[in-house]
Design a protein around this motif. Structure first.
Motif, mmCIF file in Angstrom:
data_model
loop_
_atom_site.group_PDB
_atom_site.id
_atom_site.type_symbol
_atom_site.label_atom_id
_atom_site.label_comp_id
_atom_site.label_asym_id
_atom_site.label_seq_id
_atom_site.Cartn_x
_atom_site.Cartn_y
_atom_site.Cartn_z
ATOM 1 N N LEU A 4 -5.019 -6.178 4.659
ATOM 2 C CA LEU A 4 -6.184 -5.312 4.728
ATOM 3 C C LEU A 4 -6.130 -4.391 3.519
ATOM 4 O O LEU A 4 -5.092 -3.794 3.243
ATOM 5 C CB LEU A 4 -6.164 -4.487 6.012
ATOM 6 C CG LEU A 4 -6.200 -5.267 7.331
ATOM 7 C CD1 LEU A 4 -5.936 -4.331 8.509
ATOM 8 C CD2 LEU A 4 -7.543 -5.974 7.504
ATOM 9 N N VAL A 5 -7.231 -4.267 2.824
ATOM 10 C CA VAL A 5 -7.285 -3.439 1.631
ATOM 11 C C VAL A 5 -8.428 -2.437 1.769
ATOM 12 O O VAL A 5 -9.583 -2.834 1.943
ATOM 13 C CB VAL A 5 -7.474 -4.291 0.361
ATOM 14 C CG1 VAL A 5 -7.552 -3.395 -0.871
ATOM 15 C CG2 VAL A 5 -6.329 -5.291 0.215
ATOM 16 N N GLU A 6 -8.065 -1.166 1.674
ATOM 17 C CA GLU A 6 -9.057 -0.107 1.782
ATOM 18 C C GLU A 6 -9.506 0.353 0.405
ATOM 19 O O GLU A 6 -8.746 0.256 -0.569
ATOM 20 C CB GLU A 6 -8.490 1.111 2.526
ATOM 21 C CG GLU A 6 -7.931 0.838 3.899
ATOM 22 C CD GLU A 6 -6.423 0.613 3.885
ATOM 23 O OE1 GLU A 6 -5.796 0.858 4.925
ATOM 24 O OE2 GLU A 6 -5.890 0.203 2.842
ATOM 25 N N SER A 7 -10.714 0.874 0.359
ATOM 26 C CA SER A 7 -11.231 1.481 -0.869
ATOM 27 C C SER A 7 -12.257 2.532 -0.495
ATOM 28 O O SER A 7 -12.699 2.595 0.654
ATOM 29 C CB SER A 7 -11.860 0.414 -1.782
ATOM 30 O OG SER A 7 -12.973 -0.176 -1.150
ATOM 31 N N GLN A 39 -4.308 10.069 8.719
ATOM 32 C CA GLN A 39 -3.098 10.858 8.875
ATOM 33 C C GLN A 39 -3.145 12.010 7.890
ATOM 34 O O GLN A 39 -3.133 11.802 6.679
ATOM 35 C CB GLN A 39 -1.855 10.006 8.657
ATOM 36 C CG GLN A 39 -0.562 10.716 9.009
ATOM 37 C CD GLN A 39 0.587 9.748 9.153
ATOM 38 O OE1 GLN A 39 0.549 8.615 8.677
ATOM 39 N NE2 GLN A 39 1.633 10.183 9.824
ATOM 40 N N ALA A 40 -3.195 13.219 8.435
ATOM 41 C CA ALA A 40 -3.155 14.419 7.608
ATOM 42 C C ALA A 40 -1.707 14.763 7.302
ATOM 43 O O ALA A 40 -0.802 14.362 8.046
ATOM 44 C CB ALA A 40 -3.844 15.563 8.333
ATOM 45 N N TYR A 94 -6.583 7.663 4.912
ATOM 46 C CA TYR A 94 -7.356 6.871 5.875
ATOM 47 C C TYR A 94 -6.900 5.419 5.794
ATOM 48 O O TYR A 94 -6.879 4.825 4.713
ATOM 49 C CB TYR A 94 -8.851 6.993 5.584
ATOM 50 C CG TYR A 94 -9.425 8.309 6.058
ATOM 51 C CD1 TYR A 94 -9.038 9.502 5.453
ATOM 52 C CD2 TYR A 94 -10.307 8.369 7.129
ATOM 53 C CE1 TYR A 94 -9.527 10.723 5.902
ATOM 54 C CE2 TYR A 94 -10.808 9.585 7.574
ATOM 55 C CZ TYR A 94 -10.408 10.752 6.957
ATOM 56 O OH TYR A 94 -10.902 11.957 7.407
ATOM 57 N N TYR A 95 -6.531 4.892 6.938
ATOM 58 C CA TYR A 95 -5.999 3.537 7.029
ATOM 59 C C TYR A 95 -6.940 2.630 7.807
ATOM 60 O O TYR A 95 -7.530 3.047 8.810
ATOM 61 C CB TYR A 95 -4.652 3.540 7.748
ATOM 62 C CG TYR A 95 -3.562 4.315 7.064
ATOM 63 C CD1 TYR A 95 -3.349 5.660 7.352
ATOM 64 C CD2 TYR A 95 -2.735 3.705 6.123
ATOM 65 C CE1 TYR A 95 -2.341 6.382 6.725
ATOM 66 C CE2 TYR A 95 -1.722 4.412 5.494
ATOM 67 C CZ TYR A 95 -1.531 5.749 5.804
ATOM 68 O OH TYR A 95 -0.540 6.454 5.182
ATOM 69 N N CYS A 96 -7.015 1.405 7.375
ATOM 70 C CA CYS A 96 -7.690 0.363 8.130
ATOM 71 C C CYS A 96 -6.639 -0.379 8.940
ATOM 72 O O CYS A 96 -5.521 -0.617 8.454
ATOM 73 C CB CYS A 96 -8.392 -0.588 7.170
ATOM 74 S SG CYS A 96 -9.280 -1.938 7.970
ATOM 75 N N TRP A 115 -1.942 -3.265 9.247
ATOM 76 C CA TRP A 115 -2.368 -2.033 8.598
ATOM 77 C C TRP A 115 -2.538 -2.242 7.097
ATOM 78 O O TRP A 115 -1.798 -3.008 6.477
ATOM 79 C CB TRP A 115 -1.326 -0.930 8.820
ATOM 80 C CG TRP A 115 -1.246 -0.507 10.252
ATOM 81 C CD1 TRP A 115 -0.508 -1.086 11.250
ATOM 82 C CD2 TRP A 115 -1.946 0.584 10.849
ATOM 83 N NE1 TRP A 115 -0.717 -0.415 12.432
ATOM 84 C CE2 TRP A 115 -1.589 0.611 12.224
ATOM 85 C CE3 TRP A 115 -2.842 1.544 10.379
ATOM 86 C CZ2 TRP A 115 -2.093 1.563 13.113
ATOM 87 C CZ3 TRP A 115 -3.342 2.491 11.248
ATOM 88 C CH2 TRP A 115 -2.971 2.496 12.601
ATOM 89 N N GLY A 116 -3.509 -1.515 6.553
ATOM 90 C CA GLY A 116 -3.643 -1.474 5.108
ATOM 91 C C GLY A 116 -2.757 -0.385 4.530
ATOM 92 O O GLY A 116 -2.029 0.305 5.262
ATOM 93 N N GLN A 117 -2.828 -0.231 3.213
ATOM 94 C CA GLN A 117 -1.993 0.749 2.521
ATOM 95 C C GLN A 117 -2.582 2.141 2.559
ATOM 96 O O GLN A 117 -1.885 3.126 2.284
ATOM 97 C CB GLN A 117 -1.786 0.315 1.069
ATOM 98 C CG GLN A 117 -0.951 -0.952 0.937
ATOM 99 C CD GLN A 117 0.442 -0.777 1.495
ATOM 100 O OE1 GLN A 117 1.158 0.150 1.138
ATOM 101 N NE2 GLN A 117 0.840 -1.667 2.391
ATOM 102 N N GLY A 118 -3.856 2.249 2.866
ATOM 103 C CA GLY A 118 -4.481 3.560 2.977
ATOM 104 C C GLY A 118 -5.241 3.972 1.732
ATOM 105 O O GLY A 118 -4.953 3.506 0.623
ATOM 106 N N THR A 119 -6.216 4.837 1.934
ATOM 107 C CA THR A 119 -6.966 5.429 0.827
ATOM 108 C C THR A 119 -7.072 6.922 1.085
ATOM 109 O O THR A 119 -7.313 7.354 2.217
ATOM 110 C CB THR A 119 -8.356 4.768 0.686
ATOM 111 O OG1 THR A 119 -9.028 5.284 -0.462
ATOM 112 C CG2 THR A 119 -9.234 4.977 1.915
#
Length: 125
Positions: A4-7, A39-40, A94-96, A115-119
């Motif tokens: 999963l890749v977020e952008s 995640q803050a 923010y993660y997908c 899980w993606g790596q997050g943006t």
């Protein structure tokens, strides 16, 4: 390799908006429940919005109702999160995430397997 890749993350001022996108590859082009978590700094990961891909039904955290909209492009296998009226407390990574578990979909991070790596989203006051 399935991933999963977020952008779409970035730095915005309070009141601004962003569109986050999650593209799945391999088997992660699909799934049953797919959505967004954040995640803050110093906080636990929490669910923001997820979608039951079989029924096309969204589920939102109370903190995002009225401000966030999750949607999907079934052709491109992309899940979007439109975030409006951003607040400084929305700052975080923010993660997908996705799972093949049977519905109902939840906002519980432990219920998701991929899980993606997050943006990063940073909101300044």
């Amino acid at each position: 390799q399935a991933q999963l890749v977020e952008s779409g993350g970035g730095s915005v001022q309070a009141g601004g908006s962003l569109r986050l996108a999650c593209v799945g590859s391999g088997v992660l082009r699909g799934g049953v429940c797919k959505g967004w978590f954040r995640q803050a700094p110093g906080a636990e990961r929490e669910g923001v919005a997820v979608m039951n891909l079989l029924a096309n039904e969204p589920l939102y955290a109370n903190s995002g109702k009225g401000r966030w909209k999750i949607s999907r492009d079934p052709v491109e296998k992309t899940v979007f999160l439109d975030v409006a009226s951003l607040r400084p407390e929305d700052t975080g990574t923010y993660y997908c995430a996705a799972t093949w578990r049977s519905p109902p979909c939840t906002l519980i991070p432990d219920d998701y397997d991929h899980w993606g790596q997050g943006t990063q989203v940073t909101v300044s006051s």
